[in-house]
Design a protein around this motif. Structure first.
Motif, PDB file in Angstrom:
ATOM      1  N   ILE A  26      30.713 -65.070 -39.694  1.00 45.99           N
ATOM      2  CA  ILE A  26      31.457 -66.013 -40.535  1.00 45.99           C
ATOM      3  C   ILE A  26      31.897 -65.385 -41.859  1.00 45.99           C
ATOM      4  CG2 ILE A  26      31.280 -68.151 -41.872  1.00 45.99           C
ATOM      5  CD1 ILE A  26      29.679 -69.352 -39.606  1.00 45.99           C
ATOM      6  N   PHE A 158      32.331 -70.683 -34.208  1.00 44.29           N
ATOM      7  CA  PHE A 158      31.864 -70.280 -35.533  1.00 44.29           C
ATOM      8  C   PHE A 158      33.002 -69.746 -36.396  1.00 44.29           C
ATOM      9  CE2 PHE A 158      27.562 -70.390 -33.756  1.00 44.29           C
ATOM     10  CZ  PHE A 158      26.848 -70.908 -34.827  1.00 44.29           C
ATOM     11  N   MET A 159      33.919 -68.986 -35.799  1.00 45.31           N
ATOM     12  CA  MET A 159      35.032 -68.455 -36.580  1.00 45.31           C
ATOM     13  C   MET A 159      36.090 -69.519 -36.850  1.00 45.31           C
ATOM     14  SD  MET A 159      35.648 -64.531 -35.251  1.00 45.31           S
ATOM     15  CE  MET A 159      35.908 -65.007 -33.534  1.00 45.31           C
ATOM     16  N   SER A 162      35.154 -71.676 -39.796  1.00 44.21           N
ATOM     17  CA  SER A 162      34.676 -70.962 -40.983  1.00 44.21           C
ATOM     18  C   SER A 162      35.394 -71.425 -42.249  1.00 44.21           C
ATOM     19  CB  SER A 162      34.873 -69.452 -40.796  1.00 44.21           C
ATOM     20  OG  SER A 162      36.254 -69.140 -40.647  1.00 44.21           O
TER      21      SER A 162
END
Length: 209
Positions: A26, A158-159, A162
């Motif tokens: 992240i 998760f990305m 972010s």
């Protein structure tokens, strides 16, 4: 008849999750895509995951053949990957992450996000070792496929989100987390290099014996 070995699936998934470390990507992702729009960031995340999936899956299928054909050992691959990650870590520590970001907003998804951060030597070596353990059993092969797809989903999630984390942390918080990430990435890369050297020495000792 079971089509998936759940125990093997859990082992592969946990191992890849620890190596790839989706949460740990992240701050690096935020640092490299800070100047992008939301749409560009989403596209970069998708491309990075696709590249990582292609690299890890490709080496899972043809990695042993490629390394044997080119006379490259697994420790050599791990050593070179460790050096690449160390260079990236140094750029993060010195505040030069902007130099890694591409102006078009997509190339950064290929390098360094897609490889070597996500589809790096650690994940490649681990996957090749798991493939060697399958012995052609369909339950193990399906477990590897499902684990790899699960990790791909985790990486993207998760990305992709972010940006919300970046808003919570603020600019100073992102910078701090980026520097901490650089320290951790440097430690990981150094450990990879040490492990490769240890494997080299072990193989050399066997040859001498």
């Amino acid at each position: 008849m079971n089509l998936v070995d759940l125990r093997f699936l859990a082992e592969v998934f946990v191992t890849l999750f620890v190596i790839v470390d989706p949460p740990g990507t992240i701050p690096i992702f935020m640092a490299l895509t800070g100047s992008m729009t939301v749409r560009q960031r989403s596209r970069a995340a998708l491309v990075a995951v696709g590249v990582a999936l292609l690299i890890i899956g490709g080496f899972a299928l043809f990695g042993q053949f490629i390394l044997s054909y080119m006379h490259i050992s697994l420790p050599a691959l791990q050593f070179s990957g460790g050096l690449l990650l160390l260079l990236i870590a140094l750029q993060l520590l010195t505040g030069k992450e902007d130099e890694m970001a591409a102006s078009e907003g997509v190339n950064v998804a290929l390098v360094p996000l897609g490889t070597p951060l996500l589809g790096g030597p650690g994940a490649i070596v681990a996957m090749m070792l798991f493939v060697q353990r399958t012995d052609g059993r369909i339950t193990h092969v399906s477990a590897i496929v499902l684990a790899l797809l699960g990790i791909a989903v985790m990486m993207y999630v998760f990305m992709r989100f972010s940006g919300g984390i970046a808003k919570v942390l603020g600019k100073g918080g992102v910078t701090l987390v980026t520097r901490i990430s650089g320290v951790l990435l440097a430690a990981i890369s150094t450990q990879m290099i040490f492990d490769a050297i240890r494997a080299f020495l072990a193989d050399w000792g066997m040859l001498v014996a």
